[in-house]
Structures are given as structure tokens and as C-alpha cells.
Enzyme design. Structure first.
Site, PDB file in Angstrom:
ATOM      1  N   SER A 215       0.859  -1.350   0.073  1.00  0.00           N
ATOM      2  CA  SER A 215      -0.083  -0.024   0.052  1.00  0.00           C
ATOM      3  C   SER A 215       0.858   1.221  -0.031  1.00  0.00           C
ATOM      4  O   SER A 215       2.064   1.232   0.437  1.00  0.00           O
ATOM      5  CB  SER A 215      -0.870   0.051   1.379  1.00  0.00           C
ATOM      6  OG  SER A 215      -1.904   0.679   1.108  1.00  0.00           O
ATOM      7  N   GLY A 244      -3.035  -0.524  -4.079  1.00  0.00           N
ATOM      8  CA  GLY A 244      -1.616  -0.176  -3.609  1.00  0.00           C
ATOM      9  C   GLY A 244      -1.168   1.247  -3.859  1.00  0.00           C
ATOM     10  O   GLY A 244      -0.183   1.912  -3.566  1.00  0.00           O
ATOM     11  N   GLU A 282      -8.362  -3.786  -6.865  1.00  0.00           N
ATOM     12  CA  GLU A 282      -8.819  -3.498  -5.376  1.00  0.00           C
ATOM     13  C   GLU A 282      -8.387  -2.048  -4.524  1.00  0.00           C
ATOM     14  O   GLU A 282      -7.496  -2.047  -3.829  1.00  0.00           O
ATOM     15  CB  GLU A 282      -8.672  -4.675  -4.530  1.00  0.00           C
ATOM     16  CG  GLU A 282      -8.898  -5.791  -4.729  1.00  0.00           C
ATOM     17  CD  GLU A 282      -8.448  -6.960  -3.978  1.00  0.00           C
ATOM     18  OE1 GLU A 282      -9.275  -7.868  -4.012  1.00  0.00           O
ATOM     19  OE2 GLU A 282      -7.405  -6.773  -3.486  1.00  0.00           O
ATOM     20  N   PRO A 283      -8.634  -0.918  -5.233  1.00  0.00           N
ATOM     21  CA  PRO A 283      -7.974   0.308  -4.665  1.00  0.00           C
ATOM     22  C   PRO A 283      -8.879   0.465  -3.403  1.00  0.00           C
ATOM     23  O   PRO A 283     -10.004   0.202  -3.284  1.00  0.00           O
ATOM     24  CB  PRO A 283      -8.190   1.492  -5.884  1.00  0.00           C
ATOM     25  CG  PRO A 283      -9.398   0.769  -6.564  1.00  0.00           C
ATOM     26  CD  PRO A 283      -8.962  -0.695  -6.484  1.00  0.00           C
ATOM     27  N   GLY A 284      -8.217   0.944  -2.432  1.00  0.00           N
ATOM     28  CA  GLY A 284      -8.597   1.425  -1.088  1.00  0.00           C
ATOM     29  C   GLY A 284      -8.406   2.804  -0.861  1.00  0.00           C
ATOM     30  O   GLY A 284      -9.117   3.716  -1.147  1.00  0.00           O
ATOM     31  N   ARG A 320      -2.103   6.399  12.136  1.00  0.00           N
ATOM     32  CA  ARG A 320      -1.044   6.397  11.089  1.00  0.00           C
ATOM     33  C   ARG A 320       0.369   6.981  10.990  1.00  0.00           C
ATOM     34  O   ARG A 320       1.426   6.520  10.897  1.00  0.00           O
ATOM     35  CB  ARG A 320      -1.503   6.863   9.458  1.00  0.00           C
ATOM     36  CG  ARG A 320      -2.666   5.837   9.235  1.00  0.00           C
ATOM     37  CD  ARG A 320      -3.046   6.100   7.382  1.00  0.00           C
ATOM     38  NE  ARG A 320      -2.036   5.941   6.642  1.00  0.00           N
ATOM     39  CZ  ARG A 320      -1.117   6.513   6.127  1.00  0.00           C
ATOM     40  NH1 ARG A 320      -1.500   8.020   6.335  1.00  0.00           N
ATOM     41  NH2 ARG A 320      -0.334   6.439   5.130  1.00  0.00           N
ATOM     42  N   CYS A 349      -2.215   9.069  26.253  1.00  0.00           N
ATOM     43  CA  CYS A 349      -0.843   9.116  27.286  1.00  0.00           C
ATOM     44  C   CYS A 349       0.096   8.317  26.607  1.00  0.00           C
ATOM     45  O   CYS A 349       0.737   7.308  27.289  1.00  0.00           O
ATOM     46  CB  CYS A 349      -1.478   8.098  28.796  1.00  0.00           C
ATOM     47  SG  CYS A 349      -2.883   9.012  29.232  1.00  0.00           S
ATOM     48  N   TYR A 378      -8.064   4.335   6.424  1.00  0.00           N
ATOM     49  CA  TYR A 378      -7.057   3.896   7.458  1.00  0.00           C
ATOM     50  C   TYR A 378      -7.371   4.682   8.836  1.00  0.00           C
ATOM     51  O   TYR A 378      -6.458   4.195   9.594  1.00  0.00           O
ATOM     52  CB  TYR A 378      -5.875   3.242   7.163  1.00  0.00           C
ATOM     53  CG  TYR A 378      -5.897   2.179   5.896  1.00  0.00           C
ATOM     54  CD1 TYR A 378      -6.276   0.844   5.950  1.00  0.00           C
ATOM     55  CD2 TYR A 378      -5.308   2.788   4.560  1.00  0.00           C
ATOM     56  CE1 TYR A 378      -6.393   0.300   5.032  1.00  0.00           C
ATOM     57  CE2 TYR A 378      -5.406   2.049   3.526  1.00  0.00           C
ATOM     58  CZ  TYR A 378      -6.031   0.779   3.646  1.00  0.00           C
ATOM     59  OH  TYR A 378      -6.125   0.058   2.640  1.00  0.00           O
TER      60      TYR A 378
END
Ligand SMILES: Cc1ncc(COP(=O)(O)O)c(C=O)c1O
Length: 419
Positions: A215, A244, A282-284, A320, A349, A378
């Protein structure tokens, strides 16, 4: 009067600043959205999601009539977003039972849902079969055994087999999945035995190979290398090339365009595999990353050695930066400018709970609404309730109207599982 101001290109399509400097996304004023829905909140520009879905479909359609674009649900598995993509005619891939349930609720045709996973449970396989999914993507020999065992009578399930092509694309190691030594799929030396096993099964119809090399990939050659590797395993009717394509997170990031990515993949398949092979993709991330901004409120501004601007979210709504060192832009919702060099930090924390280091803001103050663009991929899917944080709502905006797609988590939601 000052002219309307330009925004960074990583904001959703159609976003702008008013002449007074106020940020508008999907026709809605960001400060007003923060007031109405609270913060933190994910704000999704519907037109941006639609435009990118159409761009993928049109780029494929211009080159081949044997293709299908799937949304990789893991990038933003919220029913409201999935339903937008289903309405655009996309298919869907899911990485587990929960995503399958969301995809079904969003209205995807089960025959156009595909189940992935390197550790699928028997329950997940059974749910996929019961739903009538198009493909189960087999990742290991246990998948093969379990799926065969639970298929009733003379039922036949369409499957693909995931291959690790031995191609390592330049990306963060945690999201590089195509190398020879990976937990995903069969590597090239193990694949022939697995393919023979599947082909010998009367219950499994092997429709092709699947590959997903990773990705946030910013170069195109590895996609071609992956196709070339697959040709060593024989000829199949279809090939699923995974996703990807990288997204632009900060101004100056230059991922390939959707057009360039599709051209590279279609050309590789047509040249190396032939004209009649059906191409699944399959793009996300590339479908949803730039569709969304996160709104936060500033809770405190502190000067230690550096200046820390602390907001009401952080690693609970966007992991991320902490997982991959990912970079984000930071903007104030009601003004532009600079002058205060600071770190935008979360409320959790952990010292590592930093959303963005070394950003410039114009005299940030408690109560300001802060915006991080490009949080559509994500973010929601990896959200968590660390420190009892209430998971953020998802708000869909379009033409000046805002609609709640996911409400904010409550304490009752959090405590509901305690028995
Ligand atoms: C099997 C599979 N397909 C598609 C994707 C989507 O990838 P991306 O969001 O990079 O397009 C992923 C994500 O890692 C994946 O694991």
C-alpha cells in the site's frame, strides 16, 4: 476585498476558503460542522469519493471491457461510505466477517463481494459462503481444507489464490506485502502445489490468481513486475491485482494519477498475459484518502522547549503517524497564516501521540478548530478507544448539506461489553 484563497491539493475536491478565510468542505463551513457534530469528527466529501470511483471505472473502461473495480473495504469500512461506492457500481473486497457484514448492509451484490484474509476463521468462511460471495481468496492450505469441508452437497465456490510474487515495492515495511518472505499468500515456489490441490477439488472453482504487493506505492514498475511473476504460474481467466496506489498526504506529494496507475496495470496484463484475461483491481486508499478531513478542537497550547498544540483526538482516530511516521498537513478552520511553529499532539497518554511535528499555525488558541486533510483511508478503520476516547462520528457532506453516517461512540457503547 481579498480573493477566495487557494487550498492545498490534498483537501477533498471542491473544498475552498471563503474570502474571510473560513474552510468550506462539501459546501459546509468547517467551524459550523464542528459546532453541530462535535469534535473530533471525520468529514467526508461525497463528491470526492464519487469522482475518484468514476475516475477508476472510466480509466479501466477506456482500455478494456473485461475488468472490475473493487473497493478495499478496510480503507473505510463505514456503511455510509461503502453505500456510496456500491451506488457507483463498484464491487467490494472484505478482510473479515465484520467488513462482510458492513458490505452486505451497504447493498453490495454478494456475488461481487470477495473475502480475503491470511487467518480466516471457520465462522468467517461459513458466513461468506452463506452470503454467496463471488470469490474466496485462498491464502493458505488451511483455507482450502476448511472451505471444502463446509461447502454443502455439490455446492461449488469460486476462488482465487493469493500469490506472494517476490516483489518488494518501496513503501513502509509494515504495508509491504509482496516480497518472498511474507505472511500473505503462497510464494512462487509453494504456489504450484496449492494450485494443483485447488484444481483437483470438485468444490472449488479456481478463477484466477490474486496479488497485492502493498500500500501507499508511489512508483508503477513493481505492479508490472508482479504481473510478470504471476505468468510463471500458468494461464488463468482472471487476475486480481490488489490495490496499492498511493495518495498525496501533504502538498508536494506526487503519487501516480489514477489514469497512470490503471494504464500501467492494464498494459502489463495485456502484454504479459493476453487480451482476454479479466482484470480485477482493489483500490482502497486512492479512492478515499483525500475525500476526508478530520476536525479537532484545540484543548491547550503549551510552551515547553517546543510549542505543543493539544487537540481532543489523536492516535485514537488516526494511528498512521504513530504506526508509519505518516505526515499530515494541519490547518485552522477559520484562518490561514503562520507564525507559531508547533507540534500538533493528541490527548493520549503516549509521548508518541503526535499527529504532526513542526507545523506552522497562526497563533493557535484553545477552542480553535484544527483540520487535518487526507484522513479518509485507514483512519476510521484503525480507530480505537484508548484512554476511553469515544470513537469519532462520520459526517457526509455534499452541496452544503451534512448527514451523520456514524454517530459518536458513547460511554454506554464502551461499557456494553462488560459482563
Ligand atoms: C488484499 C488487499 N487488497 C487491497 C488493498 C487496498 O490497498 P490500498 O489501500 O493500498 O489500495 C489491501 C490493503 O492493504 C489489501 O490487503
Amino acid at each position: 476585498m481579498a480573493a477566495a484563497q487557494d487550498l492545498s491539493p490534498v483537501f477533498p475536491l471542491g473544498s475552498h476558503r471563503t474570502r474571510q478565510g473560513r474552510l468550506v468542505v462539501g459546501g459546509c463551513d468547517a467551524v459550523e460542522l464542528a459546532r453541530e457534530f462535535g469534535t473530533p469528527a471525520y468529514v467526508v466529501a461525497v463528491d470526492d469519493v464519487r469522482a475518484r470511483a468514476r475516475a477508476f471505472v472510466e480509466a479501466f473502461a477506456a482500455r478494456t471491457d473485461r475488468f472490475e473495480v473493487h473497493f478495499a473495504a478496510k480503507a473505510f469500512p463505514c456503511v455510509g461510505v461503502l453505500a456510496l461506492l456500491a451506488a457507483e457500481g463498484l464491487a467490494c473486497d472484505v478482510a473479515g466477517g465484520g467488513e462482510l457484514a458492513a458490505a452486505l448492509r451497504a447493498g453490495f451484490d454478494p456475488a461481487r463481494i470477495h473475502l480475503h484474509g491470511n487467518a480466516k476463521s471457520e465462522r468467517e468462511l461459513a458466513e461468506a459462503v452463506a452470503a454467496g460471495v463471488g470469490h474466496v481468496v485462498l491464502d493458505n492450505l488451511e483455507d482450502v481444507e476448511r472451505l471444502e469441508a463446509l461447502l454443502p452437497g455439490d455446492a461449488v465456490q469460486g476462488v482465487q489464490i493469493r500469490i506472494a510474487p517476490g516483489v518488494t515495492a518501496a513503501t513502509h515495511p509494515a504495508i509491504s506485502t509482496g516480497g518472498p518472505n511474507t505472511k500473505f499468500g503462497f510464494n512462487l515456489s509453494a504456489a504450484p502445489v496449492a494450485i494443483a490441490r485447488i484444481e483437483a477439488s470438485p468444490k472449488l472453482a479456481l478463477e484466477g490468481l490474486h496479488v497485492h504487493i502493498g500500500s501507499q506505492i508511489l512508483e508503477l514498475e513493481p505492479f508490472r513486475d508482479a504481473v510478470a511473476a504471476l505468468t510463471r504460474l500458468g494461464r488463468f481467466n482472471s487476475v486480481n491485482l490488489g490495490g496499492g496506489l498511493g495518495a498525496a498526504y501533504v502538498e508536494g506529494d506526487r503519487p501516480p494519477t489514477i489514469e497512470e496507475y490503471v494504464e500501467a496495470k492494464v498494459a502489463a496484463v495485456r502484454e504479459l498475459m493476453g487480451e482476454d484475461v479479466r482484470i480485477l483491481d482493489e483500490p482502497g486508499r486512492a479512492l478515499v484518502a483525500n475525500s476526508t478531513v478530520t476536525l479537532y478542537s484545540v484543548e491547550s497550547v503549551k510552551h515547553n522547549v517546543d510549542t505543543y498544540v493539544a487537540v481532543d483526538g489523536g492516535m485514537s482516530d488516526n494511528l498512521r503517524p504513530m504506526l508509519y511516521g505518516a505526515r499530515y498537513e494541519v490547518h485552522l478552520a477559520d484562518r490561514t497564516g503562520s507564525g507559531t511553529r508547533c507540534h500538533l499532539v493528541g490527548k493520549h497518554c503516549e509521548s508518541g501521540d503526535v499527529i504532526a511535528y513542526d507545523v506552522e499555525l497562526a497563533d493557535p488558541r484553545p477552542g480553535d478548530v484544527v483540520v487535518t486533510p487526507a484522513t479518509g483511508a485507514y483512519g476510521f478503520s484503525m480507530s480505537n478507544s484508548y484512554n476511553g476516547a469515544l470513537r469519532a462520528p462520520v459526517v457526509l457532506v455534499s452541496d452544503g448539506r451534512a448527514r451523520l453516517a456514524v454517530r459518536r461512540e458513547t460511554y454506554e457503547d464502551q461499557l456494553a461489553r462488560d459482563v
